[in-house]
Each structure stands twice: as C-alpha cells, then as structure tokens.
Design a protein around this motif. Structure first.
Motif, short mmCIF file in Angstrom:
data_model
loop_
_atom_site.label_atom_id
_atom_site.label_comp_id
_atom_site.label_asym_id
_atom_site.label_seq_id
_atom_site.Cartn_x
_atom_site.Cartn_y
_atom_site.Cartn_z
N GLU A 89 2.93 14.84 14.15
CA GLU A 89 2.83 13.65 14.99
C GLU A 89 3.72 12.52 14.47
OE1 GLU A 89 -1.27 12.65 15.17
OE2 GLU A 89 -1.86 14.42 16.32
N MET A 90 3.74 12.35 13.15
CA MET A 90 4.62 11.33 12.58
C MET A 90 6.08 11.65 12.83
SD MET A 90 2.76 10.59 8.92
CE MET A 90 1.04 10.09 8.84
N LEU A 91 6.44 12.93 12.76
CA LEU A 91 7.83 13.32 13.00
C LEU A 91 8.22 13.06 14.45
CD1 LEU A 91 8.06 16.67 10.99
CD2 LEU A 91 9.01 14.44 10.37
N ALA B 158 0.83 -1.21 0.00
CA ALA B 158 0.00 0.00 0.00
C ALA B 158 0.86 1.26 0.00
CB ALA B 158 -0.93 -0.01 1.22
N LEU B 159 1.95 1.24 0.77
CA LEU B 159 2.85 2.40 0.80
C LEU B 159 3.55 2.57 -0.54
CD1 LEU B 159 4.15 4.67 2.42
CD2 LEU B 159 5.84 3.03 3.26
N PRO C 157 9.89 2.89 6.46
CA PRO C 157 8.53 3.12 5.97
C PRO C 157 7.86 4.38 6.53
CG PRO C 157 8.84 0.82 6.56
CD PRO C 157 10.04 1.56 7.05
N LEU C 158 8.12 4.72 7.79
CA LEU C 158 7.51 5.92 8.36
C LEU C 158 8.04 7.19 7.69
CD1 LEU C 158 5.60 7.15 10.39
CD2 LEU C 158 7.41 7.04 12.12
N ALA D 240 -4.37 4.23 5.51
CA ALA D 240 -4.69 3.50 6.75
C ALA D 240 -4.10 2.10 6.73
CB ALA D 240 -6.21 3.45 6.93
N GLN D 241 -4.10 1.46 5.56
CA GLN D 241 -3.51 0.13 5.46
C GLN D 241 -2.00 0.18 5.62
OE1 GLN D 241 -4.89 -2.68 5.48
NE2 GLN D 241 -3.24 -4.07 4.87
N ALA D 242 -1.37 1.23 5.10
CA ALA D 242 0.09 1.36 5.23
C ALA D 242 0.51 1.55 6.68
CB ALA D 242 0.58 2.53 4.38
N SER D 243 -0.33 2.20 7.47
CA SER D 243 -0.01 2.44 8.89
C SER D 243 -0.88 1.60 9.81
CB SER D 243 -0.20 3.93 9.22
OG SER D 243 -1.54 4.33 8.95
#
Length: 380
Positions: free
Chosen positions: A150-152, A87-88, A127-128, A113-116
C-alpha cells in the motif's frame, strides 16, 4: 568544566557527518549525555535526542544504556511528544542498530503512527520511502507485506511524475537508490507480493531500474579487497572487483559462477562486536535469494593468515564449500520457480584435483619461522 548538551550534540553530529568512526569518543559522549541527563537538569528536547540517536546509528554504536534511557523517556512522555520527522528518525536509528525489539511492539507502533500521522499521501516522497526502508530493514515487512505494498502504491505517484532535473540532485540520487533497494527486496524476498503489485508500481520500478544517471566517482579499492583479488587471480578465477548491481556494490563477483565474496572489514560490524550491521545482513538475504552463494571473509581471519599460499588455501577451501554445500538448497524434487535462479546449476560440476582441498581443513603451513630470517642482533 563539563560540556553542555548542545556541545555534545554538535560534536557527535560533526563526526557522524564527516564519516569519521571513533568508538571511544562516542562512548565518552554517551557517558557525558547520561551524566547530564541524570543530574536532574532540564530534560533534553526530542529533536536533540533524535539527532544524537541518528549520530550513534551512523557510528554503528549500540550503546544500550543510552537507548534504554531513550526508550524509557519515550514510554513516559508518549510518541506524540515527537514530530513526525523526529519519530521517523528514531525508528530509522533503531532499525539500523537492530534495536527494534528494545522498543517493543507497542512503542514501535506508536512511533510509526506518529511518523505517518499526516497521512501517507501527505508525507512526501522522501519520508515515505524512508518509512518503507525502515520496515524492510527491521524485518517487520516480512509479516506486513500488504501494508508495504500500500505504501508503494502511494510512493510511485511522485516517482513517475518526477522531472529529470530532480534525479540529478542529491535527493534524487537517494530516492533512486532507495527505490532500487525496494525493488530488489520485493522481487526476491517477497515474490508473491511482487506478482500481485499493480501495473503502475511495476512500471515505476522498471523506470527507476532502467534510468541512467551520471556515474559517481569510483572510490579507490581498499587493501583488503585488492589482496583478495590478487589471490583469486593467482588461482586463475575470473572475477569483477566492486561490481554494481542495482543498489548493491559487491566486493568481488566471479564471472563464471554465481559466487559473491564479501570482504568483511571492521566497518561492517557494530562497534566492539562481531555482529554484522543490518544493512549488510539485508544485502546478504537479497543476494542469496537471487541464487548466489556468498563467501564471507572476516578481517580477523584474513589478518591472522600472513602467508600468501596459506591465504590461497583458505580461499580455495571456502570456494569449494560454497559450491558444494547443499544445506541452503531447496529439496531436489522441488520444481524451481525460475530457471535462471536454479540452485542446481553447478552441483554436478567437475572439480580438478588441484582445486579440490585434500582434507576438510587443509591450510598450508609454512615450515620456517619468519623471525629466523632476520640476522640476530649482537649484544653491544
């Protein structure tokens, strides 16, 4: 005998891995793929589709029929049919080809959403960081800056704890370049969000920025850049060739003015179009936010101008307009946020008469015909 889908996949992946640009070959591969897919045979696996889409992305090939069929397949079977890595990869391919709108917001959200699905903390640093890059590249981070922050915050933990041996590996080089790009984007495009970042995120950005990795082997300067540099040298304009600044490598940067020259060769456009690739568009956005003026020299104009003095007049006129053009400047009564990024540094600068174009479109036209310089062939 028709090639099997596995042979088509391996052929496309091999050319993409070698960096060989061959648009006719990938047009034929896409046609064979669609023919095999429409023959009523076995539906290709999602891993195979993700790999083929990634090879098309590396070739800058926006084959609309193939990606429309891929989007319809995803809409029918759902994003959960793909693994998080697949997905990513599909998201990365669509973002690089500027086809994110073709997926639609709903399908993009399902793939994201599937990638995470395993959680941001369990995704891994590679991946992140790729997911953050996809959001920036697709310009969806413009309206989702809080989610990017938030991801960072989750990403900087492994970055601060990484050992020196990791940064010398291939994955370390890729992560280092990705972090430098995220730092430049948040610092210059999302200034308010950058000021609100936690101290550990800023510390991680500063650590990556100050890190001194072994220098890569410099690639030879292409002929386009070499010739443009020679013209600037004749004009007595001091500049630096292949200047490195963070994650970017600029073709030409002036020493005394904040001007960047982009030699837009054919590999900086999508195959068969005049649309710049999304990575170059992102670089242009960041460079302009840094306060630089960008002079773009497309290859179809440069190759059409054969005479040296004509090329000199073309660059002189482009440079004049880049400095004097005020359409991209902020209002004069607006107080600049950063003195170093003041847009009015060179607005009142004096131009010598020799540097100022005589008219709005004053290219030098040679008075002789080059064909007449050759001796006429006599009929035998």
């Amino acid at each position: 005998q028709k090639a099997s889908p596995d042979v088509l996949r391996r052929t496309g992946t091999a050319f993409a891995s070698l960096g060989v640009l061959n648009a006719p070959l990938f047009q034929a591969l896409a046609g064979a793929w669609l023919e095999t897919w429409a023959a009523g045979g076995e539906v290709p696996k999602m891993a195979l589709l993700a790999e083929v889409a990634r090879s098309f992305s590396s070739q800058r090939m926006r084959h609309e029929l193939f990606f429309d069929r891929l989007a319809a397949h995803l809409a029918t079977n759902g994003a959960k049919a793909a693994t998080p890595a697949e997905a990513l990869s599909i998201l990365h391919s669509h973002a690089s080809l500027r086809l994110g709108t073709e997926l639609g917001d709903d399908l993009w959200g399902e793939l994201e959403a599937q990638a995470s699905s395993e959680g941001l903390a369990n995704m891994g640093v590679g991946p992140l960081s790729d997911l953050c890059y996809v959001l920036v590249l697709s310009r969806r981070a413009d309206t989702r800056q809080e989610e990017l922050c938030e991801m960072l915050e989750v990403l900087v933990g492994p970055v601060l704890g990484a050992k020196e041996e990791f940064w010398a590996s291939g994955a370390g080089y890729a992560l280092h370049n990705r972090m430098l790009l995220l730092r430049s984007v948040t610092r210059y495009l999302y200034k308010e969000s950058y000021r609100a970042l936690p101290d550990k995120v800023v510390h991680a950005f500063r650590k990556v920025h100050r890190m001194e990795l072994p220098r890569k082997i410099a690639k030879p300067t292409v002929s386009f850049t070499r010739k443009l540099s020679e013209v600037l040298r004749k004009m007595k304009v001091g500049h630096i060739v292949n200047a490195e600044s963070g994650p970017f490598v600029f073709d030409l940067v002036e020493r005394d003015r904040k001007i960047v020259y982009e030699c837009l060769h054919f590999d900086r456009f999508y195959a068969g179009t005049v649309d710049k690739v999304e990575t170059m568009c992102l670089q242009e956005r960041v460079v302009k936010a840094m306060g630089y003026r960008v002079i773009q020299v497309p290859h179809w104009q440069w190759n059409k101008i054969k005479h040296r003095r004509q090329r000199s007049e073309y660059l002189r006129m482009s440079r004049y307009y880049a400095i004097k053009d005020s359409r991209e400047l902020s209002p004069r009564d607006e107080v600049p946020e950063d003195v170093a990024l003041n847009a009015f540094d060179y607005m009142g600068e004096y131009f010598f008469k020799k540097e100022q174009p005589a008219s709005s479109w004053s290219w030098f036209q040679p008075r002789y015909d080059a064909k007449r310089r050759l001796p006429a062939t006599t009929a035998s």
